[in-house]
Motif scaffolding. Structure first.
Motif, PDB file in Angstrom:
ATOM      1  N   GLY A  84      38.360  55.771  60.008  1.00  0.00           N
ATOM      2  CA  GLY A  84      38.572  54.366  59.987  1.00  0.00           C
ATOM      3  C   GLY A  84      37.167  53.736  58.970  1.00  0.00           C
ATOM      4  N   GLY A  85      36.733  54.835  58.187  1.00  0.00           N
ATOM      5  CA  GLY A  85      36.372  54.333  57.532  1.00  0.00           C
ATOM      6  C   GLY A  85      36.837  53.881  55.639  1.00  0.00           C
ATOM      7  N   ARG A  86      36.377  52.380  55.397  1.00  0.00           N
ATOM      8  CA  ARG A  86      37.319  52.271  54.130  1.00  0.00           C
ATOM      9  C   ARG A  86      36.203  52.522  52.208  1.00  0.00           C
ATOM     10  N   ILE A  87      36.688  52.826  52.543  1.00  0.00           N
ATOM     11  CA  ILE A  87      36.196  52.958  51.115  1.00  0.00           C
ATOM     12  C   ILE A  87      36.643  52.696  49.073  1.00  0.00           C
ATOM     13  N   ALA A  88      35.647  52.828  48.088  1.00  0.00           N
ATOM     14  CA  ALA A  88      36.657  52.489  46.609  1.00  0.00           C
ATOM     15  C   ALA A  88      36.276  53.069  45.880  1.00  0.00           C
ATOM     16  N   TRP A  89      36.588  53.130  44.966  1.00  0.00           N
ATOM     17  CA  TRP A  89      35.857  54.216  43.369  1.00  0.00           C
ATOM     18  C   TRP A  89      36.170  53.189  42.245  1.00  0.00           C
ATOM     19  N   PHE A  90      35.086  53.103  41.933  1.00  0.00           N
ATOM     20  CA  PHE A  90      34.989  52.928  40.569  1.00  0.00           C
ATOM     21  C   PHE A  90      33.597  54.029  39.026  1.00  0.00           C
ATOM     22  N   THR A  91      33.652  53.544  37.951  1.00  0.00           N
ATOM     23  CA  THR A  91      33.363  54.623  36.995  1.00  0.00           C
ATOM     24  C   THR A  91      31.983  53.593  36.181  1.00  0.00           C
ATOM     25  N   ASP A  92      31.355  53.598  35.941  1.00  0.00           N
ATOM     26  CA  ASP A  92      30.323  53.586  35.132  1.00  0.00           C
ATOM     27  C   ASP A  92      30.161  53.877  34.023  1.00  0.00           C
ATOM     28  N   PRO A  93      29.842  53.088  32.685  1.00  0.00           N
ATOM     29  CA  PRO A  93      30.542  52.790  31.156  1.00  0.00           C
ATOM     30  C   PRO A  93      30.767  53.726  30.743  1.00  0.00           C
ATOM     31  N   ASP A  94      29.680  55.511  31.472  1.00  0.00           N
ATOM     32  CA  ASP A  94      29.902  56.758  30.612  1.00  0.00           C
ATOM     33  C   ASP A  94      30.912  58.075  32.024  1.00  0.00           C
ATOM     34  N   GLY A  95      31.407  57.111  32.656  1.00  0.00           N
ATOM     35  CA  GLY A  95      32.501  58.195  33.796  1.00  0.00           C
ATOM     36  C   GLY A  95      32.328  58.539  35.268  1.00  0.00           C
ATOM     37  N   ASN A  96      30.370  58.740  34.762  1.00  0.00           N
ATOM     38  CA  ASN A  96      30.108  58.906  36.264  1.00  0.00           C
ATOM     39  C   ASN A  96      30.874  58.393  37.834  1.00  0.00           C
ATOM     40  N   VAL A  97      31.043  58.730  38.584  1.00  0.00           N
ATOM     41  CA  VAL A  97      32.265  57.952  39.607  1.00  0.00           C
ATOM     42  C   VAL A  97      31.389  57.723  40.850  1.00  0.00           C
ATOM     43  N   LEU A  98      31.333  56.348  40.954  1.00  0.00           N
ATOM     44  CA  LEU A  98      30.485  55.600  42.202  1.00  0.00           C
ATOM     45  C   LEU A  98      31.521  55.010  43.295  1.00  0.00           C
ATOM     46  N   SER A  99      31.095  54.963  44.469  1.00  0.00           N
ATOM     47  CA  SER A  99      31.753  54.815  45.579  1.00  0.00           C
ATOM     48  C   SER A  99      31.430  53.676  46.557  1.00  0.00           C
ATOM     49  N   LEU A 100      31.888  52.916  47.494  1.00  0.00           N
ATOM     50  CA  LEU A 100      31.503  51.831  47.708  1.00  0.00           C
ATOM     51  C   LEU A 100      31.776  52.340  49.615  1.00  0.00           C
ATOM     52  N   THR A 101      31.540  52.613  51.077  1.00  0.00           N
ATOM     53  CA  THR A 101      31.704  52.724  52.243  1.00  0.00           C
ATOM     54  C   THR A 101      31.132  51.799  52.991  1.00  0.00           C
ATOM     55  N   GLN A 102      32.388  51.764  53.730  1.00  0.00           N
ATOM     56  CA  GLN A 102      32.231  50.420  54.626  1.00  0.00           C
ATOM     57  C   GLN A 102      32.521  51.030  55.705  1.00  0.00           C
ATOM     58  N   PHE A 103      31.130  52.040  56.751  1.00  0.00           N
ATOM     59  CA  PHE A 103      31.587  52.588  57.409  1.00  0.00           C
ATOM     60  C   PHE A 103      32.282  52.509  58.659  1.00  0.00           C
ATOM     61  N   GLN A 104      33.093  53.024  59.990  1.00  0.00           N
ATOM     62  CA  GLN A 104      33.364  51.784  61.064  1.00  0.00           C
ATOM     63  C   GLN A 104      32.562  52.426  62.175  1.00  0.00           C
TER      64      GLN A 104
END
Length: 124
Positions: A104-124
């Motif tokens: 049920g958690g919701r996750i979105a991914w994006f990268t910084d300018p160097d390509g490091n993968v970052l994420s946001l998570t809204q836990f249930q």
């Protein structure tokens, strides 16, 4: 032994001015220190050191993530600041690029300018 010690998070960059602008202006983190070796940010009480490196070899997985209360609002806000969210084949992400995990958690991914993968998570 380390259960009562603070964690320090690290990310790498090959372009310190560009990384500083992204983490400070786009993500809204408070700059604590900037020198030739790193930009240090306060990430809500966690020290984030964005360290200068000569070469990047980006990891194909999340290196930093944030636990957020309203993922839709954060995705929209970052999108307005120019952040593009990553879409992964077969993940069934919604129109914003948010995936709902079996838990049920919701996750979105994006990268910084160097390509490091970052994420946001809204836990249930």
């Amino acid at each position: 032994m380390l259960g009562s010690s603070d964690v320090v998070a690290f990310a790498a960059t090959t372009d310190m001015p560009r990384a500083r602008e992204f983490y400070e202006q786009t993500l809204g983190l408070s700059l604590v220190e900037h020198n030739d070796f790193a930009c240090v940010f306060d990430a809500n009480g966690t020290m984030l050191r964005v360290t200068a490196v000569a070469e990047m070899s980006g990891a194909p997985y999340t290196v930093l993530g944030w636990d957020v209360g309203d993922i839709d609002a954060i995705v929209d806000g970052l999108g307005a600041r120019g952040v593009s969210f990553t879409r992964y084949d077969g993940m069934g992400q919604d129109a914003r690029g948010v995936w709902t995990a079996p838990s049920g958690g919701r996750i979105a991914w994006f990268t910084d300018p160097d390509g490091n993968v970052l994420s946001l998570t809204q836990f249930q």
